[in-house]
Scaffold this active site. Sequence first.
Site, PDB file in Angstrom:
ATOM      1  CB  SER A  43      -0.962  -0.059   1.186  1.00 40.85           C
ATOM      2  OG  SER A  43      -2.014   0.859   1.055  1.00 40.85           O
ATOM      3  CG  ASP A  58      -6.800  -3.926  -2.992  1.00 40.61           C
ATOM      4  OD1 ASP A  58      -7.569  -3.185  -2.352  1.00 40.61           O
ATOM      5  OD2 ASP A  58      -5.556  -3.867  -2.911  1.00 40.61           O
ATOM      6  CG  HIS A  92      -5.647  -2.805   0.616  1.00 37.84           C
ATOM      7  ND1 HIS A  92      -4.970  -2.452  -0.535  1.00 37.84           N
ATOM      8  CD2 HIS A  92      -5.131  -2.022   1.605  1.00 37.84           C
ATOM      9  CE1 HIS A  92      -4.088  -1.510  -0.256  1.00 37.84           C
ATOM     10  NE2 HIS A  92      -4.159  -1.233   1.031  1.00 37.84           N
TER      11      HIS A  92
END
Length: 274
Positions: free
Chosen positions: A99, A224, A252
């Site tokens: 991320s 995601d 995610h």
Amino acid sequence: MRRAPKIARVNGIEISYEEFGDGPLVVLVMGTGSPGRVWQAHQQPALTKAGYRVVTFDNRGIAPSSECPGGFTHADMVADTAALIEHVGGGPALVAGTSLGARVTQELALARPDVVKAAAMIATYGRNTPLQEAISAGERALYDNGITLPPAYEAAITAHLNLSPHTLDDDRSAKDWLDVIGFSSQKVTAGVRAQLGLHDRESDRLAAYRAITRPAMVIGFADDRTLPPKLAREVADAIPGARYEQINRAGHFGYLERPDEVNRLLLDFFAAHV
């Protein structure tokens, strides 16, 4: 008993970090609002067992690292990661991030290729979409307006945004994840708010990534919702020679949700570039 982290004094701040094992250096970069110890659930043990020296750390904004509530930039986080690699020695390092940590990793490979042997980006992005911008703005507004969501509702929203529908379709699995998220939820501190502020200043960096020269792998997660896999694929397409892998039935939090698949890809990629 968990040992106390070490402190690196770099770039005028303090970075809290931990080291595990011996061998080629791997540095793991965590995402927004989360401490480095999250890696210690799955990725760090697998890498250590495979013969790597693994360093996890708390990005600036996450205590006990300096929180820097006045704000900071992606370039600051890149400089922190580079300085930490130099501080612990043994570089250039194999670097992986997820991320926001993946964004830092690819920017590190671009700005400081001398400290990066190879880079793996998990659930990454090179640009924002209108939906991501709206979610980020909402997260900042909650903090700025002093709004705290009821814990059970916050856990449910976090699960919905970050886990695969395949995981949540199973009632037992959903209940277990809600319990885990509720138990381990992180308070939005002034330092975390400073991390959230980064999303307000992000630009499209895909064209810049064409200049990355270090070996790269990008991992996207099919389910995601937070950073859809098309964004990860765009990063892989932008980096010359980058490898792209996609893991199904993962959201995610795929590195927690499907750790065996993520670990297999990391071990395979790092072994090719030791």
